[in-house]
Design an enzyme around this catalytic site. Structure first.
Site, PDB file in Angstrom:
ATOM      1  N   TYR A 194       1.064  -1.199  -0.027  1.00 38.71           N
ATOM      2  CA  TYR A 194      -0.017   0.029  -0.040  1.00 38.71           C
ATOM      3  C   TYR A 194       0.973   1.016   0.018  1.00 38.71           C
ATOM      4  O   TYR A 194       2.126   1.129   0.425  1.00 38.71           O
ATOM      5  CB  TYR A 194      -0.929   0.067   1.278  1.00 38.71           C
ATOM      6  N   HIS A 248     -10.904  -6.982  -5.346  1.00 37.33           N
ATOM      7  CA  HIS A 248     -10.585  -6.783  -3.792  1.00 37.33           C
ATOM      8  C   HIS A 248     -11.473  -7.736  -3.085  1.00 37.33           C
ATOM      9  O   HIS A 248     -11.947  -7.818  -1.773  1.00 37.33           O
ATOM     10  CB  HIS A 248     -10.888  -5.416  -3.143  1.00 37.33           C
TER      11      HIS A 248
END
Length: 414
Positions: free
Chosen positions: A157, A305
């Site tokens: 991330y 996701h």
């Protein structure tokens, strides 16, 4: 007559559909032959808030249901007459894998089962399948790489503060640990609303309630694992907070510093900084896949996701053919979101994926079986893939995309 039938039935059962495992493994396979059976057992063994965190998506859970229905709707036409031994081995980014099956990253996986990250890393090395350890995993990337060897990949991330100083440090740490594949997540531009977690109070900072304490007390196996492993923590982040790196400090750092997605310009900077294989995760549009290739990525991970980010997103399997067509041979296509069986793996490979990943399936394995669960699920998915390939008349993975496929809901981007 009954005795004759029994003597005949036993060897037939061993030969047809009884699985390849023996002894305790065979007994376990009879008790838990599918992921649905594993899920029911996991539901009984882990706290309610943990199961809701794993099972839930965003919004009304429409996207998780859409993934499932879309995979079920993909039909494959078998071909007969040329029987041959089935081989599931494949190569991903120069790494020899036992099957096109891997473990997806799941943030704070230790909530589902304490010690999950280390269990996954060890299982990946043992079973020779990739594991994408997350930025928010509960073991540091250095430990994952030691346990998993070349099968330990790293999901990243973005932490944009100070021109991504922490982001680049994580990239350096992954390289120093021997990680060969880096996966940058694109599909989390903002935090999603997950109603089940909100109802359970599973937010940062976490404040246990009487209900939470009761849930934990009602899950003795999970509680024993927690006593052994300790409270889940963001181990990759601990070196970036003021010492002592308490859970509260680290959680606060995560909450304030992990923001948004990566721009294409930053993906290019990442490409320049990383000498290994670079994958972008969360692609759902062929134009985004083409843009990723233009900045030099090696792999496209088609994913929504797991239904945890945007409820109106298409099922990942429904956009896979268009992305495959756009990419061609210019990058390795990977797939995740909804995989629950070896047949699902076969469907994704038939539609152009080179490898598939699952998160929930492997975490359900931990919930059901503890430390044995990840390897058990990997073996189960591989055996189901072998069965599907045998039924389809496809001795190798390369033969799956040659099948006739009916995919009514494939997304038309024109």
């Amino acid at each position: 007559m009954t005795g004759d039938i029994s003597r005949t039935a036993l060897p037939l059962a061993r030969a047809w559909g009884a699985g390849s495992r023996t002894g305790p493994e065979a007994r376990l396979q009879r008790r838990l032959p599918t992921l649905d059976d594993i899920e029911r057992r996991a539901h009984r063994r882990i706290p309610r808030f943990a199961f809701d965190f794993l099972d839930g998506g965003t919004g009304s859970d429409l996207n998780t249901l859409r993934n499932r229905h879309a995979l079920d709707a993909v039909e494959l036409v078998p071909r007969y007459g040329t029987p041959a031994p089935v081989r599931t081995e494949t190569e991903l980014f120069g790494i020899d894998c036992a099957a096109p099956i891997g473990i997806s990253p799941v943030g704070v996986d230790g909530i589902i089962w304490p010690g999950a990250t280390k269990i996954f890393a060890a299982a990946a090395g043992k079973m020779r399948i990739p594991y994408i350890a997350g930025t928010l995993a509960t073991a540091a990337i250095e430990e994952v790489a030691e346990l998993a060897g070349p099968y330990g990949w790293f999901q990243l991330y973005g932490l944009p503060a100070n021109d991504h100083s922490v982001t680049f440090d994580l990239i350096k740490r992954a390289a120093a640990a021997g990680v060969r594949v880096l996966s940058a997540t694109l599909d989390a531009p903002v935090r999603s609303k997950r109603p089940r977690d909100l109802r359970n109070g599973l937010v940062v900072p976490f404040h246990p309630t009487v209900k939470t304490i009761f849930d934990v007390a009602s899950s003795p196996a999970w509680l024993l694992a927690l006593a052994r492993e300790g409270m889940p923590a963001f181990r990759n982040m601990e070196r970036y907070v003021e010492k002592p790196a308490t859970l509260a400090k680290t959680a606060g750092f995560v909450q304030s510093q992990i923001k948004g997605t990566f721009s294409w310009d930053f993906v290019k900077r990442m490409r320049d900084a990383w000498s290994g294989a670079l994958v972008v995760k969360g692609v759902l549009h062929p134009a985004d896949a083409e843009r990723a290739i233009a900045v030099g990525v090696d792999g496209i991970l088609v994913s929504n996701h797991g239904g945890r980010q945007f409820d109106a997103a298409p099922a990942a399997i429904d956009v896979l053919p268009a992305i495959t067509a756009a990419v061609g041979t210019k990058a390795t296509i990977l797939f995740d979101s909804g995989i629950r069986s070896g047949l699902d793996v076969a469907r994704a490979i038939a539609l152009g994926a080179h490898g598939t990943f699952a998160g929930r399936a492997f975490l359900l394995g931990l919930g059901a079986l503890g430390e044995r669960g990840a390897a058990y699920v990997a073996g189960l998915l591989r055996e189901e893939l072998e069965t599907a390939m045998g039924q389809l008349g496809t001795p190798s993975l390369d033969a799956l995309p040659q099948l006739s496929v009916r995919h009514r809901d494939a997304f038309d981007f024109t």
